[in-house]
Design a protein around this motif. Structure first.
Motif, mmCIF file in Angstrom:
data_model
loop_
_atom_site.group_PDB
_atom_site.id
_atom_site.type_symbol
_atom_site.label_atom_id
_atom_site.label_comp_id
_atom_site.label_asym_id
_atom_site.label_seq_id
_atom_site.Cartn_x
_atom_site.Cartn_y
_atom_site.Cartn_z
ATOM 1 N N LEU A 56 -3.026 16.249 11.858
ATOM 2 C CA LEU A 56 -1.709 15.648 12.042
ATOM 3 C C LEU A 56 -1.840 14.273 12.697
ATOM 4 O O LEU A 56 -2.553 14.112 13.689
ATOM 5 N N GLY A 57 -1.178 13.289 12.113
ATOM 6 C CA GLY A 57 -1.247 11.927 12.626
ATOM 7 C C GLY A 57 -2.362 11.090 12.035
ATOM 8 O O GLY A 57 -2.397 9.867 12.211
ATOM 9 N N ARG A 58 -3.279 11.732 11.313
ATOM 10 C CA ARG A 58 -4.351 10.997 10.647
ATOM 11 C C ARG A 58 -3.799 10.364 9.366
ATOM 12 O O ARG A 58 -2.731 10.752 8.874
ATOM 13 N N VAL A 59 -4.542 9.420 8.823
ATOM 14 C CA VAL A 59 -4.020 8.644 7.689
ATOM 15 C C VAL A 59 -4.871 8.868 6.442
ATOM 16 O O VAL A 59 -6.066 8.572 6.427
ATOM 17 N N LEU A 60 -4.246 9.408 5.409
ATOM 18 C CA LEU A 60 -4.883 9.608 4.107
ATOM 19 C C LEU A 60 -4.832 8.284 3.348
ATOM 20 O O LEU A 60 -3.777 7.652 3.261
ATOM 21 N N VAL A 61 -5.979 7.871 2.801
ATOM 22 C CA VAL A 61 -6.080 6.558 2.144
ATOM 23 C C VAL A 61 -6.752 6.704 0.791
ATOM 24 O O VAL A 61 -7.724 7.442 0.642
ATOM 25 N N ARG A 62 -6.223 5.968 -0.185
ATOM 26 C CA ARG A 62 -6.922 5.809 -1.460
ATOM 27 C C ARG A 62 -6.998 4.326 -1.779
ATOM 28 O O ARG A 62 -5.983 3.616 -1.767
ATOM 29 N N SER A 63 -8.198 3.843 -2.031
ATOM 30 C CA SER A 63 -8.385 2.430 -2.355
ATOM 31 C C SER A 63 -8.256 2.222 -3.855
ATOM 32 O O SER A 63 -8.519 3.118 -4.658
ATOM 33 N N GLY A 64 -7.833 1.005 -4.213
ATOM 34 C CA GLY A 64 -7.660 0.668 -5.619
ATOM 35 C C GLY A 64 -8.376 -0.619 -5.971
ATOM 36 O O GLY A 64 -9.302 -1.054 -5.280
ATOM 37 N N ARG A 65 -7.947 -1.223 -7.034
ATOM 38 C CA ARG A 65 -8.569 -2.458 -7.499
ATOM 39 C C ARG A 65 -8.259 -3.616 -6.560
ATOM 40 O O ARG A 65 -7.196 -3.675 -5.957
ATOM 41 N N LYS A 66 -9.231 -4.522 -6.450
ATOM 42 C CA LYS A 66 -9.077 -5.754 -5.676
ATOM 43 C C LYS A 66 -8.655 -5.485 -4.232
ATOM 44 O O LYS A 66 -7.870 -6.233 -3.644
#
Length: 217
Positions: free
Chosen positions: A26-36
Motif C-alpha cells: 500500500l502506497g507503493r507505485v506501480l510503473v510501466r515504461s513506454g516508448r521514448k
C-alpha cells in the motif's frame, strides 16, 4: 507530505509471506515504461493476499501449468485470465516452492492518464484503476506478462513510493471468492476514493490474525 521514492523495490521486499507483502505494498507505485521514456504509474491502494494453504488460492492444489509462476521466485508477476474476459495481476511472494502471491486490486492513477483513458474507454479517474481487471486494462497487462520479473530488467516494476502508516490501513475479508472468506487478507487505504467497490473494510490493528505470520502447509 514526503516526496515519493522512485527506487525499485528489491527482491527481499517480496520474499516474505503474502499477508505481510500485501499490507506493505500500500502506497507503493506501480510503473510501466513506454516508448521514448514515457511512463504510466499508479499508487497502490488495495491488495489481497493468497497463500498455498488457502482454499481460495490458485496454488491450493499444488503446481499446474497455469499457476507454475506462483511457486517460482518472489518478485515475478502471476497473470491469469478470469471470467472469460479479464486479466488479473499478482506479485509472487515468499520463498521458491511455496505458492503465494498478492493480487493488486486497485490504484490511484498518477502518470500516463491519457493512455489509461484510451485503454479503458472512459475518462472518469475513479474508473481507471479501481478494480483488478480495470488496473490490468489501464496498464495494458495481459497473458504475455505472466512470469515477468518486476525487480530486474522489465518494463513493469514497483517503486518504493510512500508507505501507508498503520493508522490508515484497513484490513478485512476478501471479495469475489467462495472459499476462505473468513480470512482477513484484504488490505486497503482508509477512506481512499480509488479503492474498488465492495464491502467496506473496518479499522483493524496491524499485527492481527493473519497479518504478519507465516502459514504452514
Amino acid at each position: 507530505m514526503s516526496s515519493r521514492s522512485t527506487e525499485r523495490l528489491p527482491r527481499r521486499f517480496y520474499s516474505k509471506p503474502s499477508t505481510v507483502v500485501a499490507r506493505e505494498l500500500l502506497g507503493r507505485v506501480l510503473v510501466r515504461s513506454g516508448r521514448k521514456g514515457s511512463r504510466i504509474s499508479a499508487r497502490i491502494v488495495e491488495t489481497e493476499a493468497y497463500e498455498q494453504t488457502d482454499p481460495a488460492s490458485h496454488s491450493f492444489r499444488g503446481p499446474t501449468a497455469r499457476n507454475a509462476v506462483m511457486f517460482g521466485p518472489a518478485g515475478h508477476l502471476y497473470v491469469y485470465f478470469t471470467y472469460g474476459m479479464h486479466f488479473c495481476m499478482n506479485v509472487v511472494t515468499d520463498r521458491e516452492g511455496w505458492g503465494s502471491a498478492v493480487l493488486l486490486r486497485a490504484a490511484e492513477p498518477l502518470e500516463g492518464i491519457a493512455t489509461m483513458r484510451r485503454r479503458r474507454g472512459t475518462s472518469g479517474p475513479k474508473l481507471l484503476c479501481s478494480g483488478p481487471a480495470r488496473l490490468t486494462q489501464a496498464f495494458g497487462i495481459d497473458g504475455r506478462f505472466d512470469g515477468v520479473d518486476v525487480v530486474e530488467g522489465s518494463t513493469l516494476w514497483v517503486e518504493r513510493g510512500v508507505p501507508v502508516p498503520a493508522a490508515r490501513v484497513r484490513i478485512g475479508p476478501r471479495v469475489g471468492i467462495r472459499s476462505g472468506v473468513e480470512q482477513p487478507w484484504r488490505f486497503s487505504v482508509a477512506d481512499d476514493a480509488f479503492v474498488s467497490r465492495g464491502r467496506p473494510l473496518p479499522a483493524r490493528r496491524i499485527g492481527g490474525a493473519g497479518a504478519s505470520t507465516r502459514l504452514k502447509g
